[in-house]
Design a protein around this motif. Structure first.
Motif, short mmCIF file in Angstrom:
data_model
loop_
_atom_site.label_atom_id
_atom_site.label_comp_id
_atom_site.label_asym_id
_atom_site.label_seq_id
_atom_site.Cartn_x
_atom_site.Cartn_y
_atom_site.Cartn_z
N GLN A 1 18.43 7.51 95.72
CA GLN A 1 18.27 8.40 96.64
C GLN A 1 16.78 8.67 96.91
O GLN A 1 15.74 8.22 96.01
N HIS B 1 20.19 20.43 82.02
CA HIS B 1 20.51 21.24 83.44
C HIS B 1 21.79 21.76 83.18
O HIS B 1 22.94 21.13 82.78
N GLU C 1 24.10 18.03 90.24
CA GLU C 1 23.45 19.39 90.47
C GLU C 1 23.09 19.37 91.89
O GLU C 1 22.17 18.86 92.43
N TRP D 1 22.72 19.06 94.79
CA TRP D 1 22.26 18.41 96.05
C TRP D 1 23.29 18.30 97.05
O TRP D 1 22.94 18.15 98.29
N HIS E 1 17.66 25.72 89.36
CA HIS E 1 17.70 24.59 90.15
C HIS E 1 17.47 24.55 91.71
O HIS E 1 17.26 25.98 91.99
N HIS E 2 17.39 23.59 92.61
CA HIS E 2 17.30 23.90 93.99
C HIS E 2 18.36 24.73 94.59
O HIS E 2 18.09 25.36 95.59
N TYR F 1 12.14 24.53 83.27
CA TYR F 1 12.21 23.75 84.68
C TYR F 1 12.33 24.91 85.54
O TYR F 1 13.00 25.98 85.24
N TRP G 1 7.70 23.46 84.01
CA TRP G 1 7.85 22.17 84.52
C TRP G 1 8.44 22.35 86.10
O TRP G 1 9.63 22.99 86.23
N ARG H 1 5.43 18.32 89.48
CA ARG H 1 5.53 16.91 89.50
C ARG H 1 5.19 16.36 90.73
O ARG H 1 5.28 16.96 91.89
N GLU I 1 10.73 9.18 86.96
CA GLU I 1 12.22 9.53 86.63
C GLU I 1 13.11 8.37 86.50
O GLU I 1 13.07 7.65 87.20
N CYS J 1 11.53 11.02 82.23
CA CYS J 1 12.72 11.75 82.14
C CYS J 1 13.96 10.82 82.48
O CYS J 1 13.89 10.18 83.72
N TRP K 1 22.32 14.29 85.41
CA TRP K 1 21.83 15.14 84.83
C TRP K 1 22.53 16.33 84.25
O TRP K 1 22.10 16.71 82.97
C1 GLC Z 1 15.54 14.64 90.33
C2 GLC Z 1 16.91 15.31 90.84
C3 GLC Z 1 16.96 16.82 90.39
C4 GLC Z 1 16.67 16.75 88.86
C5 GLC Z 1 15.46 16.26 88.75
C6 GLC Z 1 15.42 16.02 87.02
O1 GLC Z 1 14.44 15.21 91.04
O2 GLC Z 1 16.65 15.40 92.32
O3 GLC Z 1 18.24 17.49 90.83
O4 GLC Z 1 16.78 18.21 88.43
O5 GLC Z 1 15.20 14.64 88.81
O6 GLC Z 1 14.29 15.27 86.71
#
Ligand code: GLC
Length: 474
Positions: free
Chosen positions: A21, A56, A67, A69, A127-128, A174, A233, A284, A297, A312, A319
């Motif tokens: 992605q 997460h 998560e 998306w 989260h988002h 986070y 974070w 980040r 990542e 990570c 996650w």
């Molecule tokens: C990526 C994922 C995100 C997740 C993150 C953790 O950016 O898109 O959903 O929380 O990785 O490192």
């Protein structure tokens, strides 16, 4: 029926698709060392920790799906085609009425982390999708307002942080800079075609200012009401000043709006640091004063890096919690940890508790196995620093902070018989030095042959992911 078909699609979606992605970022060499002495001190302390747990946990745990998306309308994201995007969103937001983690057990999480040898935590406070895992005053869209509201531990983040602090973890929050739930980021007046805010900030400065306030206030709550926090974070690197959009950002392949999604990091950072002196800020991918360490990542950088960084990576494929996730073997995780540490980084390993509030037992077992190795060989990992000669084949090297001891870690193939001897090139022990096999604490015989070091092993060794040795160097 339609619903269960839909679940099947999302739950068993091939993960490689989700990982190919545009949100998996390459890593850059641009790094700015902090100048604040309190930040430097904390960074050094954090660099001693080496191994952390990223948790997460949010609405996505309820159905057990990737998560956040799926809320985003970018075309690499799979969704059931028989349901409209709007219906999907409604369903997703409605999960907040179902999230009731009655077995919420952060002590179990912290124990599992400690048993694995982890020493710091990063927990998804938001989260988002915008769902808050803390009792925010800025929205009702939080764990503290749904069915879990009556629980004594409804202010979840507080209890997560407390449980991990009790096990001596450093604490990281986070926090997603983008928030797809608030009308200040995704204005319901317009469609939401991608991850970005969906209105032109230049035409609607009032709304963006509200968003800045909203973000500032939430980070403020986390900085003021949740005890000592060591790391902020910040995820969602597309929320950034337009002038910081470079080739690296463009290479993600995501849409880049013509306006600046500037949330005023200097203001957030100075507030955070006055509440939490020395806190590490990890904005980040936004290189500069607020990216105190870098965060590649799901991958390990090719070479050793001299500035602070962390990979990570997920323990499973996802996650967060998904049913029947495939976990990496303890040996795979240990090999990654060794390579990362020898290259100067730390490993932040991802685990996802289920909707009931517990970490799946198979993940716990995996963490215990990892702990069998770290508890015997930790001297080669924790509190170490990099060596110039850091790798030779399956052997990786670190040194003690005072530079007096060198550690060699030789990774062994999973399932292979234990060898009678191991060797590596370079990092030759000082003449007459005692070489100790860390897992037994006993001395082993060694000799050199030119630049090669040969070590004879006792016959009685049990299979292990890696053998670690300590010795003196010149
Ligand atoms: C990526 C994922 C995100 C997740 C993150 C953790 O950016 O898109 O959903 O929380 O990785 O490192």
């Amino acid at each position: 029926m339609v619903r269960s078909f839909f679940f099947l699609i999302l739950f068993f979606l091939p993960f490689h698709l989700l990982h190919a992605q545009p949100n998996v970022h390459p890593q850059s060499n641009e790094y700015e060392w902090p100048s604040d002495p309190a930040v430097k001190k904390k960074l050094d302390k954090w660099q001693d920790r080496k191994f952390g747990m990223i948790i997460h946990w949010g609405l996505y745990a309820v159905p057990g799906m990737i998560e956040s998306w799926a809320l985003c309308s970018e075309d690499w994201i799979e969704r059931d085609s028989t349901q409209s995007y709007d219906d999907f969103k409604k369903w997703y937001w409605g999960l907040s009425r179902k999230f009731d983690p009655v077995k919420f057990n952060p002590e179990q999480w912290a124990k599992a982390g400690k048993d694995a040898g982890m020493k710091y935590l990063v927990f998804t406070t938001k989260h988002h999708d915008g769902f808050c895992m803390f009792d925010t005053k800025q929205t009702d869209f939080s764990i503290a307002k749904g069915p879990f509201a009556g629980n004594a531990r409804a202010d979840v983040a507080k209890y997560v942080f407390d449980a991990f602090r009790k096990q001596d973890f450093m604490i990281g929050a986070y926090f997603s800079k983008p928030d797809w739930h608030t009308e200040y980021y995704w204005w319901p007046k317009y469609a939401t075609p991608d991850r970005n805010n969906n209105y032109d900030i230049r035409k609607h400065p009032w709304r963006w200012n509200k968003y800045k306030e909203y973000t500032f206030n939430q980070v403020g709550e986390l900085m003021h009401h949740y005890g000592p926090v060591d790391i902020l974070w910040l995820d969602g690197g597309w929320v950034r000043p337009l002038e910081t959009v470079n080739e690296e950002v463009r290479s993600w392949g995501a849409a880049i709006p013509a306006w600046s999604q500037d949330i005023d990091m200097p203001k957030i950072a100075s507030m955070a640091r006055s509440a939490q002196p020395g806190i590490l800020i990890v904005d980040r991918t936004v290189h500069g004063p607020y990216e105190n360490y870098q965060t590649p990542e799901q991958r390990i950088p090719e070479k050793q890096i001299g500035h602070p960084w962390e990979s990570c990576m997920t323990l499973g494929n996802a996650w967060g919690y998904v049913a029947n996730d495939q976990y990496k073997s303890a040996s795979q995780v240990i090999h990654s940890l060794i390579e990362i540490v020898a290259k100067g980084g730390s490993l932040l390993l991802g685990v996802g508790p289920g909707a009931d509030g517990t970490i799946p037992s198979e993940a716990v077992r995996r963490l215990e196995e990892i702990g069998k190795w770290t508890s015997l060989n930790g001297e080669a990992i924790y509190n170490t620093r990099i060596t110039r000669n850091y790798n030779d084949g399956d052997a990786w090297f670190t040194q003690s902070k005072d530079g007096k001891k060198c550690f060699a870690m030789v990774c062994l193939k999973e399932g292979a018989a234990m060898p009678g001897k191991v060797s590596w090139k370079g990092n030759i022990p000082k003449k007459g030095s005692r070489m100790v096999l860390l897992e037994t604490g006993k001395a082993v015989k060694w000799n050199t042959d030119g630049s090669a070091v040969n070590v004879s092993l006792p016959a009685s060794l049990k299979a292990s992911p890696a053998l670690a040795f300590s010795f003196d160097v010149n």
